[in-house]
Design an enzyme around this catalytic site. Sequence first.
Site, short mmCIF file in Angstrom:
data_model
loop_
_atom_site.label_atom_id
_atom_site.label_comp_id
_atom_site.label_asym_id
_atom_site.label_seq_id
_atom_site.Cartn_x
_atom_site.Cartn_y
_atom_site.Cartn_z
NE ARG A 242 -39.64 -14.07 3.21
CZ ARG A 242 -40.80 -14.46 2.68
NH1 ARG A 242 -41.05 -15.75 2.48
NH2 ARG A 242 -41.72 -13.58 2.34
CD GLU A 271 -35.59 -17.13 -2.01
OE1 GLU A 271 -35.52 -17.61 -0.87
OE2 GLU A 271 -36.65 -16.82 -2.56
CG HIS A 295 -39.63 -18.12 -2.29
ND1 HIS A 295 -38.91 -17.15 -1.62
CD2 HIS A 295 -40.84 -18.16 -1.66
CE1 HIS A 295 -39.65 -16.62 -0.66
NE2 HIS A 295 -40.84 -17.22 -0.67
C1 GLV Z 1 -43.96 -15.94 0.20
O1 GLV Z 1 -42.93 -16.36 0.58
C2 GLV Z 1 -44.76 -15.02 0.94
O2 GLV Z 1 -44.28 -14.50 1.95
O3 GLV Z 1 -45.91 -14.79 0.55
#
Ligand code: GLV
Length: 331
Positions: A242, A271, A295
Amino acid sequence: MKLRLFVTRDIPDEGLKMLKKDKRIKVEVYEKDEAIPRKELLKRVKGADIILSILTEKMNAQVFDAAGPQLKMVANYAVGFDNIDLVEAAKRGITVTNAAHPSVSESVAEHTIALIFALIHRIAETDAFTRAGKYKAWGPKMFLGTDLTGKTVGIIGSGAIGSSVVKRLHDGFGVQVVYSDIKPNPALEKLTGAKFLSKEELLKTADIVSIHVPLLPSTRHLISTKELRLMKKTAYLVNTSRGPIVDEKALLKALSAGKIAGAGLDVYECEPAIDCDLTDTLELRKMKNTVLTPHTASATIETRQAMSRTAAENVIAFLDGKTPLNIVKTK
Ligand code: GLV
């Protein structure tokens, strides 16, 4: 009367089919291929018994209030659950699940390794060069990168995803791996010879540092100025977890001052903005020593379908009166 399940964004179909077949629920999916505007979300969740959310939607008191007191469950279509206010959900007796599935660990591990190679073999940079028609003659010193062979990789976080990365690096590339976590992982050590170090020792030792911890108050800015200073000047940072785990301003400064060699990022502090402050002279997108993906570490057909089935299985287990497999709670 059927229970109402609102899905905040269309997801791959396998789980949706399972849910639509279930006679106990009426499934309604937000029809546009965009992140649902907040106002629309607050309108559409009204009367929902279950919300199937994605990671861009903050699931908090505002949404729970808008849904109403009948809201029983939030099934998140993501492994991370930092978009959900777990304390508020617990207060209201709302069950929360995530979409953790072994397939996610595999995809994210593959993407992490892809980012590592893209960085050290300078794939993105040389792709741009080649496309721009700049390749005129082969040169012995052109775009020198570095090999993974003989390097030490440091993994921060040895959960399912971190462990998958360690196993691949060990089995596939014979790389020496060091890792840090809140506690040692003897099973992983036995399997891969990975060595447990403190975060500080790891940062000093590793040629590549890859982050695999969830976003929690305790992991926000886990990597900031002090930590980046500990890294070798030749080392690379990879983040597929993250964004806010890395202090972006500190990272920009370290990259531009040559305090580290480069960064491979799939996630960003603000983001979907790639930089929190686009008026700043330093920008991730303008740097040659960064590889940036939007992402998409888990974005494979196999994994996104597996996540869809997992979210549906959680909902169905809940309706059956069972404890869903992927329940998440406040610690
Ligand atoms: C993606 O980042 C997830 O947490 O599945």
